[in-house]
Design an enzyme around this catalytic site. Structure first.
Site, PDB file in Angstrom:
ATOM      1  N   ARG A 107       0.879  -1.174   0.000  1.00 60.25           N
ATOM      2  CA  ARG A 107       0.000   0.000   0.000  1.00 60.25           C
ATOM      3  C   ARG A 107       0.909   1.215   0.000  1.00 60.25           C
ATOM      4  NH1 ARG A 107      -5.115   1.620   3.715  1.00 60.25           N
ATOM      5  NH2 ARG A 107      -6.017   0.202   2.178  1.00 60.25           N
ATOM      6  N   HIS A 134      -7.668   0.643  -6.170  1.00 59.76           N
ATOM      7  CA  HIS A 134      -7.859  -0.145  -4.943  1.00 59.76           C
ATOM      8  C   HIS A 134      -8.596  -1.434  -5.329  1.00 59.76           C
ATOM      9  CE1 HIS A 134      -7.969  -1.124  -0.838  1.00 59.76           C
ATOM     10  NE2 HIS A 134      -8.783  -0.205  -0.355  1.00 59.76           N
ATOM     11  N   GLN A 137     -10.461  -3.833  -2.777  1.00 53.19           N
ATOM     12  CA  GLN A 137     -11.729  -3.273  -2.298  1.00 53.19           C
ATOM     13  C   GLN A 137     -12.843  -3.556  -3.298  1.00 53.19           C
ATOM     14  OE1 GLN A 137     -12.343  -1.456   0.693  1.00 53.19           O
ATOM     15  NE2 GLN A 137     -14.423  -1.900   0.037  1.00 53.19           N
ATOM     16  N   ASP A 229     -17.210   7.554  -1.116  1.00 48.37           N
ATOM     17  CA  ASP A 229     -15.913   7.436  -0.444  1.00 48.37           C
ATOM     18  C   ASP A 229     -15.542   8.833   0.062  1.00 48.37           C
ATOM     19  OD1 ASP A 229     -13.423   6.528   0.455  1.00 48.37           O
ATOM     20  OD2 ASP A 229     -12.500   6.555  -1.532  1.00 48.37           O
ATOM     21  N   CYS A 269     -16.340   2.155   1.298  1.00 40.87           N
ATOM     22  CA  CYS A 269     -15.186   1.277   1.562  1.00 40.87           C
ATOM     23  C   CYS A 269     -14.661   1.406   2.989  1.00 40.87           C
ATOM     24  CB  CYS A 269     -14.079   1.575   0.556  1.00 40.87           C
ATOM     25  SG  CYS A 269     -13.524   3.292   0.630  1.00 40.87           S
ATOM     26  N   ARG A 297     -13.877  -8.224   2.470  1.00 37.63           N
ATOM     27  CA  ARG A 297     -12.460  -8.074   2.140  1.00 37.63           C
ATOM     28  C   ARG A 297     -11.742  -9.383   2.457  1.00 37.63           C
ATOM     29  NH1 ARG A 297     -10.157  -2.972   1.968  1.00 37.63           N
ATOM     30  NH2 ARG A 297      -8.362  -4.149   1.220  1.00 37.63           N
TER      31      ARG A 297
HETATM   32  N1   CP Z   1     -11.146   0.137   2.903  1.00 38.72           N
HETATM   33  C1   CP Z   1      -9.850   0.030   3.257  1.00 38.72           C
HETATM   34  O1   CP Z   1      -8.957  -0.270   2.456  1.00 38.72           O
HETATM   35  O2   CP Z   1      -9.619   0.220   4.590  1.00 38.72           O
HETATM   36  P1   CP Z   1      -8.219   0.398   5.305  1.00 38.72           P
HETATM   37  O3   CP Z   1      -7.644   1.711   4.864  1.00 38.72           O
HETATM   38  O4   CP Z   1      -8.559   0.367   6.773  1.00 38.72           O
HETATM   39  O5   CP Z   1      -7.317  -0.742   4.907  1.00 38.72           O
HETATM   40  N1  NVA Z   2      -9.853   6.874  -1.238  1.00 39.21           N
HETATM   41  C1  NVA Z   2      -9.412   6.492   0.088  1.00 39.21           C
HETATM   42  C2  NVA Z   2      -9.703   5.041   0.349  1.00 39.21           C
HETATM   43  C3  NVA Z   2      -9.306   4.524   1.709  1.00 39.21           C
HETATM   44  C4  NVA Z   2      -9.537   3.061   1.874  1.00 39.21           C
HETATM   45  C5  NVA Z   2      -7.925   6.797   0.239  1.00 39.21           C
HETATM   46  O1  NVA Z   2      -7.170   6.570  -0.717  1.00 39.21           O
HETATM   47  O2  NVA Z   2      -7.543   7.287   1.286  1.00 39.21           O
END
Ligand code: CP
Ligand code: NVA
Length: 310
Positions: A107, A134, A137, A229, A269, A297
């Site tokens: 990530r 993502h 997700q 989101d 999400c 997930r």
């Molecule tokens: N939705 C999601 O990816 O959550 P986190 O940022 O907690 O991993």
């Molecule tokens: N769009 C958000 C999603 C978090 C799971 C981000 O990138 O922070």
């Protein structure tokens, strides 16, 4: 599904509609098996290294729990615990980790970082969120919708908010499964046209429909599901005030939800900011399936791990 073995999972745009369906079937099966008392240990002896350059609750814990449930092991690392934080190259990190582990989850900020890591790793690399995509997700979101509605093809989902990583992967997901995705963003916050073009190309083969609006009510009209989101993603903290101004009128509240079908589902999400992108009433109300999404997930990613690393 054999066609996914050993491959990277960087974007849903690289996964065929048949592979997406195969992953969802396997996830559903794994979920049933867990409810029935567990599965064997098909990933015994396998290790997943997880590199986090941004915070995470769901991704981190669901991947770690998923590996353990499949008989394997996961290591959670952050950049500063690795020599990566002191300037060792990503390429050397990828080559080294590949000698120890069976898969790498990352990530990070720039999608190019994940592509670079995957180029030098000799084990599958999984995208656990970048500024662009993502995909894990979106897989869980498809599983949730299919479970609740009994099908995906022909469903109408509305996405209201920022044209971000989550939307980009949803565009691929809707395209692969023959859904109608109607998107409403403020002007200037549209999804990347390149991503829309790839999704439209996939849509031609599945009968999916993707439409872009600037009016939330127009997108939500007649929808089976409404998704939103955050307005400011991780890494956009300094833009937060401006974004809150620009997104006025884009909150998913009861009035907006009333434009959708009566049995509409609300998806997010998570993490969510009540009172900004969604009202408390909607996210904590009876149409909300956000914790089913979060649970899924786990199941969707177990299917992915089993397929890529198995
Ligand atoms: N939705 C999601 O990816 O959550 P986190 O940022 O907690 O991993
Ligand atoms: N769009 C958000 C999603 C978090 C799971 C981000 O990138 O922070």
């Amino acid at each position: 599904l054999n066609t996914l073995r050993g491959r990277d999972f960087l974007s849903l745009g690289d996964v065929s509609p048949a592979e997406v369906e195969g992953l969802l079937d396997l996830a559903e099966d794994l979920k049933k098996k867990r409810d029935a008392g567990g599965v064997a240990a098909p990933l015994a002896g396998k290790t997943l290294a997880m590199i986090f350059d941004k915070p995470s609750t769901r991704t981190r814990v669901s991947f770690e729990a998923g590996m353990i449930q499949l008989g394997g092991h996961a290591l959670s690392l952050n950049r500063n615990e690795l020599q990566l934080g002191r300037g060792e190259t990503l390429a050397d990190t990828a080559r080294t980790l590949s000698r120890y582990v069976d898969g790498i989850l990352i990530r990070t900020h720039s999608h190019a970082t994940v592509v670079e890591l995957a180029r030098h790793a000799t084990v599958p690399v999984i995208n656990g969120l970048t500024d662009r995509f993502h995909p894990c997700q979106a897989l869980a979101d498809l599983l949730t919708l299919r479970e609740k509605k009994g099908r995906l093809a022909g469903l109408k989902m509305a996405y209201v908010g920022d044209g971000n990583n989550v939307l980009h992967s949803l565009l691929h997901a809707a395209a692969a499964t023959g859904m109608h995705l109607a998107v409403a963003t403020p002007p200037g916050y549209e999804p990347d046209p390149e991503v829309v073009a790839v999704a439209n190309k996939i849509a031609l083969t599945t009968g999916a429909r993707l439409s872009l609006f600037h009016d939330p009510a127009a997108a939500v009209r007649g929808a089976d599901a409404v998704y939103t989101d955050v307005w400011a993603s991780m890494g956009q903290e300094e833009e937060k005030e401006r974004r809150i101004r620009d997104f006025q009128g884009f909150q998913v509240d009861s009035k907006l939800m009333a434009q959708a079908k009566e049995d509409v589902l609300f998806l997010h999400c998570l993490p969510a900011y009540r009172g900004l992108e969604v009202s408390e009433e909607v996210i904590d109300g009876p149409r909300s399936v956000v914790f089913d999404q979060a649970e899924n997930r786990l199941h969707a990613q177990k299917a992915l791990l089993l397929t890529l690393l198995g």
